[in-house]
Scaffold this motif. Structure first.
Motif, PDB file in Angstrom:
ATOM      1  N   SER A   1       3.329   1.404  -4.976  1.00 59.59           N
ATOM      2  CA  SER A   1       4.250   0.335  -4.607  1.00 59.59           C
ATOM      3  C   SER A   1       5.701   0.792  -4.742  1.00 59.59           C
ATOM      4  N   PRO A   2       6.563   0.440  -3.791  1.00 62.22           N
ATOM      5  CA  PRO A   2       6.286  -0.317  -2.583  1.00 62.22           C
ATOM      6  C   PRO A   2       5.499   0.523  -1.578  1.00 62.22           C
ATOM      7  N   ALA A   3       4.547  -0.116  -0.938  1.00 64.38           N
ATOM      8  CA  ALA A   3       3.663   0.578  -0.006  1.00 64.38           C
ATOM      9  C   ALA A   3       4.352   0.753   1.340  1.00 64.38           C
ATOM     10  N   THR A   4       3.851   1.720   2.109  1.00 59.77           N
ATOM     11  CA  THR A   4       4.374   1.947   3.447  1.00 59.77           C
ATOM     12  C   THR A   4       4.284   0.659   4.253  1.00 59.77           C
ATOM     13  N   GLY A   5       5.380   0.324   4.936  1.00 61.36           N
ATOM     14  CA  GLY A   5       5.428  -0.869   5.764  1.00 61.36           C
ATOM     15  C   GLY A   5       5.966  -2.097   5.061  1.00 61.36           C
ATOM     16  N   ASN A   6       6.130  -2.064   3.749  1.00 57.57           N
ATOM     17  CA  ASN A   6       6.678  -3.220   3.031  1.00 57.57           C
ATOM     18  C   ASN A   6       8.123  -3.482   3.452  1.00 57.57           C
ATOM     19  N   VAL A   7       8.528  -4.745   3.371  1.00 53.07           N
ATOM     20  CA  VAL A   7       9.925  -5.120   3.580  1.00 53.07           C
ATOM     21  C   VAL A   7      10.480  -5.523   2.222  1.00 53.07           C
ATOM     22  N   LEU A   8      11.514  -4.847   1.802  1.00 56.40           N
ATOM     23  CA  LEU A   8      12.152  -5.121   0.522  1.00 56.40           C
ATOM     24  C   LEU A   8      13.238  -6.156   0.750  1.00 56.40           C
ATOM     25  N   GLN A   9      13.087  -7.331   0.154  1.00 54.91           N
ATOM     26  CA  GLN A   9      14.056  -8.416   0.332  1.00 54.91           C
ATOM     27  C   GLN A   9      15.293  -8.148  -0.515  1.00 54.91           C
ATOM     28  N   LEU A  10      16.447  -8.215   0.117  1.00 58.27           N
ATOM     29  CA  LEU A  10      17.712  -8.006  -0.586  1.00 58.27           C
ATOM     30  C   LEU A  10      18.280  -9.356  -1.005  1.00 58.27           C
TER      31      LEU A  10
ATOM     32  N   HIS B   1       3.443  24.776 -14.122  1.00 55.94           N
ATOM     33  CA  HIS B   1       3.216  26.035 -13.434  1.00 55.94           C
ATOM     34  C   HIS B   1       3.366  25.889 -11.929  1.00 55.94           C
ATOM     35  N   VAL B   2       2.854  24.788 -11.396  1.00 53.76           N
ATOM     36  CA  VAL B   2       2.824  24.538  -9.956  1.00 53.76           C
ATOM     37  C   VAL B   2       3.344  23.126  -9.693  1.00 53.76           C
ATOM     38  N   VAL B   3       4.109  22.949  -8.610  1.00 52.72           N
ATOM     39  CA  VAL B   3       4.611  21.643  -8.198  1.00 52.72           C
ATOM     40  C   VAL B   3       3.886  21.227  -6.925  1.00 52.72           C
ATOM     41  N   VAL B   4       3.352  19.997  -6.899  1.00 50.53           N
ATOM     42  CA  VAL B   4       2.709  19.453  -5.699  1.00 50.53           C
ATOM     43  C   VAL B   4       3.373  18.133  -5.349  1.00 50.53           C
ATOM     44  N   SER B   5       3.462  17.843  -4.061  1.00 49.98           N
ATOM     45  CA  SER B   5       4.137  16.650  -3.585  1.00 49.98           C
ATOM     46  C   SER B   5       3.132  15.623  -3.077  1.00 49.98           C
ATOM     47  N   SER B   6       3.406  14.351  -3.355  1.00 44.43           N
ATOM     48  CA  SER B   6       2.588  13.268  -2.809  1.00 44.43           C
ATOM     49  C   SER B   6       2.927  13.097  -1.333  1.00 44.43           C
ATOM     50  N   ASP B   7       2.167  12.245  -0.655  1.00 46.19           N
ATOM     51  CA  ASP B   7       2.568  11.810   0.678  1.00 46.19           C
ATOM     52  C   ASP B   7       3.841  10.987   0.509  1.00 46.19           C
ATOM     53  N   LYS B   8       4.547  10.738   1.616  1.00 46.05           N
ATOM     54  CA  LYS B   8       5.723   9.875   1.576  1.00 46.05           C
ATOM     55  C   LYS B   8       5.325   8.458   1.976  1.00 46.05           C
ATOM     56  N   ALA B   9       5.964   7.476   1.345  1.00 45.37           N
ATOM     57  CA  ALA B   9       5.824   6.075   1.748  1.00 45.37           C
ATOM     58  C   ALA B   9       7.177   5.620   2.270  1.00 45.37           C
ATOM     59  N   THR B  10       7.165   4.736   3.251  1.00 45.83           N
ATOM     60  CA  THR B  10       8.418   4.210   3.784  1.00 45.83           C
ATOM     61  C   THR B  10       8.407   2.684   3.689  1.00 45.83           C
ATOM     62  N   PHE B  11       9.590   2.132   3.455  1.00 43.47           N
ATOM     63  CA  PHE B  11       9.766   0.680   3.459  1.00 43.47           C
ATOM     64  C   PHE B  11      11.086   0.374   4.146  1.00 43.47           C
ATOM     65  N   ARG B  12      11.219  -0.864   4.574  1.00 45.39           N
ATOM     66  CA  ARG B  12      12.433  -1.329   5.248  1.00 45.39           C
ATOM     67  C   ARG B  12      13.082  -2.383   4.372  1.00 45.39           C
ATOM     68  N   THR B  13      14.414  -2.444   4.428  1.00 47.11           N
ATOM     69  CA  THR B  13      15.125  -3.511   3.733  1.00 47.11           C
ATOM     70  C   THR B  13      15.343  -4.672   4.701  1.00 47.11           C
ATOM     71  N   SER B  14      15.404  -5.887   4.159  1.00 48.54           N
ATOM     72  CA  SER B  14      15.611  -7.072   4.992  1.00 48.54           C
ATOM     73  C   SER B  14      17.011  -7.078   5.588  1.00 48.54           C
ATOM     74  N   SER B  15      17.187  -7.870   6.650  1.00 43.98           N
ATOM     75  CA  SER B  15      18.516  -7.931   7.282  1.00 43.98           C
ATOM     76  C   SER B  15      19.407  -8.931   6.597  1.00 43.98           C
TER      77      SER B  15
END
Length: 123
Positions: free
Chosen positions: A29-38, A109-123
């Motif tokens: 969280s926040p999951a991909t596709g979420n809208v973050l209310q400002l 010893h080793v660094v691994v990256s997660s997938d990326k998640a994207t969210f949008r902010t409200s207008s």
């Protein structure tokens, strides 16, 4: 091009051991596709993920949190031993923008990256 040999062999003064890379963390969280209310004055945003998995069973994992988009540079990046980061983002993020976030896990010893998640902010 990224190259990672696995397992990595570490040779110390008194020991030789193979280290396998951890499996990456899974973003929650926040999951991909979420809208973050400002809202004013704003509330903190909690970013959370499930633990990465240390396949060796003895390494201590830690994480680096990253968020990008809008005017954000690297100023919000955070190191943590935990699986959550809480940020006060009001004033740092803009309305109607897309932001991405991810975490890197390391076993020292080793660094691994997660997938990326994207969210949008409200207008």
């Amino acid at each position: 091009m990224e190259y990672r040999a696995e397992p990595a062999v570490h040779i110390g003064p008194d020991s030789i051991f193979a280290n396998r890379a951890p499996r990456p963390a899974t973003l929650v969280s926040p999951a991909t596709g979420n809208v973050l209310q400002l809202f004013e004055p704003g509330s903190p945003v909690v970013f959370s993920w499930h633990d990465a998995f240390d396949r060796d069973g003895w390494d201590t994992l830690s994480y680096t949190f990253h968020i990008r988009g809008g005017i954000l540079g690297t100023s919000a990046d955070r190191w943590t031993p935990d699986t959550t980061v809480t940020l006060w983002l009001m004033g740092l993020i803009s309305p109607d923008q897309v932001y991405s976030w991810w975490v890197e896990a390391t076993d020292g010893h080793v660094v691994v990256s997660s997938d990326k998640a994207t969210f949008r902010t409200s207008s």
